[in-house]
Design a protein around this motif. Sequence first.
Motif, mmCIF file in Angstrom:
data_model
loop_
_atom_site.group_PDB
_atom_site.id
_atom_site.type_symbol
_atom_site.label_atom_id
_atom_site.label_comp_id
_atom_site.label_asym_id
_atom_site.label_seq_id
_atom_site.Cartn_x
_atom_site.Cartn_y
_atom_site.Cartn_z
ATOM 1 N N ARG A 149 46.506 -15.710 41.308
ATOM 2 C CA ARG A 149 47.204 -16.619 40.376
ATOM 3 C C ARG A 149 48.653 -16.209 40.137
ATOM 4 O O ARG A 149 49.239 -16.550 39.108
ATOM 5 C CB ARG A 149 46.445 -16.746 39.048
ATOM 6 N N ARG A 150 49.227 -15.486 41.098
ATOM 7 C CA ARG A 150 50.644 -15.130 41.032
ATOM 8 C C ARG A 150 51.260 -15.278 42.417
ATOM 9 O O ARG A 150 50.557 -15.320 43.426
ATOM 10 C CB ARG A 150 50.837 -13.688 40.544
ATOM 11 N N THR A 151 52.591 -15.316 42.441
ATOM 12 C CA THR A 151 53.305 -15.315 43.707
ATOM 13 C C THR A 151 54.525 -14.410 43.577
ATOM 14 O O THR A 151 55.055 -14.229 42.474
ATOM 15 C CB THR A 151 53.729 -16.740 44.127
ATOM 16 N N ASN A 152 54.948 -13.830 44.702
ATOM 17 C CA ASN A 152 56.116 -12.952 44.743
ATOM 18 C C ASN A 152 57.129 -13.444 45.757
ATOM 19 O O ASN A 152 56.749 -13.906 46.850
ATOM 20 C CB ASN A 152 55.724 -11.520 45.132
ATOM 21 N N PHE A 153 58.408 -13.326 45.422
ATOM 22 C CA PHE A 153 59.455 -13.488 46.427
ATOM 23 C C PHE A 153 59.455 -12.219 47.279
ATOM 24 O O PHE A 153 59.290 -11.123 46.754
ATOM 25 C CB PHE A 153 60.810 -13.675 45.754
ATOM 26 N N ARG A 254 52.709 -17.713 22.886
ATOM 27 C CA ARG A 254 51.741 -18.641 22.315
ATOM 28 C C ARG A 254 50.885 -19.215 23.428
ATOM 29 O O ARG A 254 51.265 -19.196 24.592
ATOM 30 C CB ARG A 254 52.455 -19.768 21.557
ATOM 31 N N GLY A 255 49.733 -19.738 23.069
ATOM 32 C CA GLY A 255 48.908 -20.427 24.042
ATOM 33 C C GLY A 255 49.429 -21.815 24.309
ATOM 34 O O GLY A 255 50.103 -22.416 23.465
ATOM 35 N N GLY A 256 49.138 -22.332 25.495
ATOM 36 C CA GLY A 256 49.582 -23.685 25.821
ATOM 37 C C GLY A 256 49.869 -23.853 27.295
ATOM 38 O O GLY A 256 49.298 -23.157 28.143
ATOM 39 N N PHE A 257 50.759 -24.782 27.598
ATOM 40 C CA PHE A 257 51.065 -25.166 28.974
ATOM 41 C C PHE A 257 52.527 -24.853 29.253
ATOM 42 O O PHE A 257 53.412 -25.293 28.519
ATOM 43 C CB PHE A 257 50.789 -26.652 29.168
ATOM 44 N N MET A 258 52.774 -24.078 30.332
ATOM 45 C CA MET A 258 54.111 -23.621 30.650
ATOM 46 C C MET A 258 54.851 -24.613 31.558
ATOM 47 O O MET A 258 54.318 -25.038 32.581
ATOM 48 C CB MET A 258 54.064 -22.272 31.364
ATOM 49 N N SER A 259 56.076 -24.931 31.178
ATOM 50 C CA SER A 259 57.001 -25.644 32.068
ATOM 51 C C SER A 259 58.001 -24.616 32.583
ATOM 52 O O SER A 259 58.726 -23.999 31.792
ATOM 53 C CB SER A 259 57.732 -26.755 31.320
ATOM 54 N N MET A 260 58.035 -24.408 33.892
ATOM 55 C CA MET A 260 58.896 -23.386 34.479
ATOM 56 C C MET A 260 60.295 -23.934 34.729
ATOM 57 O O MET A 260 60.468 -25.077 35.160
ATOM 58 C CB MET A 260 58.303 -22.890 35.802
ATOM 59 N N HIS A 261 61.292 -23.109 34.478
ATOM 60 C CA HIS A 261 62.685 -23.486 34.716
ATOM 61 C C HIS A 261 63.314 -22.640 35.829
ATOM 62 O O HIS A 261 64.538 -22.666 35.996
ATOM 63 C CB HIS A 261 63.497 -23.343 33.430
ATOM 64 N N CYS A 262 62.495 -21.906 36.555
ATOM 65 C CA CYS A 262 62.998 -21.085 37.656
ATOM 66 C C CYS A 262 61.884 -20.920 38.675
ATOM 67 O O CYS A 262 60.718 -21.234 38.404
ATOM 68 C CB CYS A 262 63.465 -19.716 37.158
ATOM 69 N N ALA A 263 62.249 -20.430 39.849
ATOM 70 C CA ALA A 263 61.304 -20.231 40.948
ATOM 71 C C ALA A 263 61.441 -18.812 41.487
ATOM 72 O O ALA A 263 62.446 -18.138 41.220
ATOM 73 C CB ALA A 263 61.575 -21.252 42.060
ATOM 74 N N PRO A 264 60.458 -18.328 42.234
ATOM 75 C CA PRO A 264 60.558 -16.984 42.811
ATOM 76 C C PRO A 264 61.823 -16.838 43.657
ATOM 77 O O PRO A 264 62.136 -17.693 44.480
ATOM 78 C CB PRO A 264 59.300 -16.873 43.681
ATOM 79 N N GLY A 294 69.360 -10.941 36.165
ATOM 80 C CA GLY A 294 68.527 -10.376 37.210
ATOM 81 C C GLY A 294 67.979 -11.390 38.182
ATOM 82 O O GLY A 294 68.541 -12.472 38.372
ATOM 83 N N ILE A 295 66.847 -11.029 38.793
ATOM 84 C CA ILE A 295 66.206 -11.826 39.828
ATOM 85 C C ILE A 295 64.756 -12.072 39.440
ATOM 86 O O ILE A 295 64.076 -11.179 38.927
ATOM 87 C CB ILE A 295 66.232 -11.083 41.188
ATOM 88 N N ILE A 296 64.262 -13.276 39.710
ATOM 89 C CA ILE A 296 62.850 -13.579 39.501
ATOM 90 C C ILE A 296 62.081 -13.014 40.699
ATOM 91 O O ILE A 296 62.108 -13.574 41.793
ATOM 92 C CB ILE A 296 62.614 -15.097 39.372
ATOM 93 N N ILE A 297 61.414 -11.897 40.482
ATOM 94 C CA ILE A 297 60.662 -11.242 41.553
ATOM 95 C C ILE A 297 59.335 -11.945 41.787
ATOM 96 O O ILE A 297 58.913 -12.155 42.925
ATOM 97 C CB ILE A 297 60.428 -9.757 41.211
ATOM 98 N N GLY A 298 58.669 -12.305 40.703
ATOM 99 C CA GLY A 298 57.372 -12.964 40.832
ATOM 100 C C GLY A 298 57.056 -13.739 39.574
ATOM 101 O O GLY A 298 57.750 -13.638 38.556
ATOM 102 N N MET A 299 55.974 -14.526 39.649
ATOM 103 C CA MET A 299 55.616 -15.348 38.493
ATOM 104 C C MET A 299 54.189 -15.846 38.628
ATOM 105 O O MET A 299 53.580 -15.807 39.709
ATOM 106 C CB MET A 299 56.584 -16.522 38.339
ATOM 107 N N THR A 300 53.654 -16.316 37.517
ATOM 108 C CA THR A 300 52.330 -16.903 37.536
ATOM 109 C C THR A 300 52.358 -18.250 38.258
ATOM 110 O O THR A 300 53.375 -18.946 38.249
ATOM 111 C CB THR A 300 51.791 -17.090 36.106
ATOM 112 N N THR A 301 51.246 -18.604 38.885
ATOM 113 C CA THR A 301 51.100 -19.944 39.462
ATOM 114 C C THR A 301 50.154 -20.793 38.616
ATOM 115 O O THR A 301 49.843 -21.918 38.975
ATOM 116 C CB THR A 301 50.559 -19.865 40.904
#
Length: 355
Positions: A149-153, A254-264, A294-301
């Motif tokens: 459930r994650r991805t890395n650049f 907080r709990g809920g639904f994430m809207s991402m504003h960046c990518a790996p 900095g740099i977005i190294i990884g993030m949840t999918t």
Amino acid sequence: MTDASDTQQWFGTDLGPGQSVNTEIEVTESYSGRNIAIPIQVRRGLRPGPTVFVSAALHGDELNGTGAIRTLIGDDSWTLDSGTLLMIPVLNLLGFERHSRYLPDRRDLNRCFPGSAGGSMASRLAKVIFDSVVARCDYGIDLHTAAVRRTNFPNVRANLDQDECLRLATAFGCGILLHGIGPKGSLRREATNLGCPTIVVEGGEVWKVESSVAECMTRGVLNVMKELGMMQGEPILPDSQVMIRETKWLRAERGGFMSMHCAPGDSVEKGQAIATNSSLLAEDQNRLEAPFSGIIIGMTTLPAVQPGEPVVHVGRLANTKSVRRHAKQVAGDDVQRTAHEHLATNIQVTTPTEE
């Protein structure tokens, strides 16, 4: 440094200069008492040179490296001129056959090195791998992906204070070099401590072979071979590379639904909106911002989160100038640019609304 004039024995097979063999390492036994063996290809050049292992799927569900090694094995366009190369598409065969990160006993093989002959199954398996492969090699490259459930650049991780690790990490050709000695019991840490400098390459997601990530990995392995004089030619490197010594996971408040504003792979500046969390009806917004440039190294999918769950992994850069330089080098390197574009398609990236 091996002597190419002599015949070497690898896992019961004699191998002369210029020869290659598909063989296997017997590592344990099944419940029925049958031998379980890891497939491996060993290649030798005609001239003396270092012995290098390239492994993948140490976590059995991380398959981008498996795809990259299989591509290298099936590609007749490159030749090993010197030294010995061991290519292991799947190191954790028991996890791989269960589509699992872990071994059947739920242990993480990458926390069990150098292993023990009288320990758990994981420890015994680690000892066989360590003694039969790592102890006979001069260098190592271990290919990984992000966890489930994650991805890395694509990035290289190594003890960058160790000269030969830094040499391999730089030669691999990723734009991001992440410093760290690795967790206790990890393959890269224990191999490096043994005197076999080893780097880890992270990229993409579990359970799949992503073509752009696999291409980064195949280019990187060939780059290292060139750097070590095992192949002809010079490594293909980006115009610049960044060394990162500090990272931070941004976690949901907080709990809920994430809207991402960046990518790996994106470059971000301090205070920039990273993600916005809200209810399923888009109410009660809570925004995560970059704690530093900095740099977005990884993030949840997985966009659905609870408080405390990791959302985005950010690596610190020195200043906004470094941020712009990184963005420029990604755009100027075909392999990294393609990976950046492809990984971004797996994430819905939206423009933050005004607060």
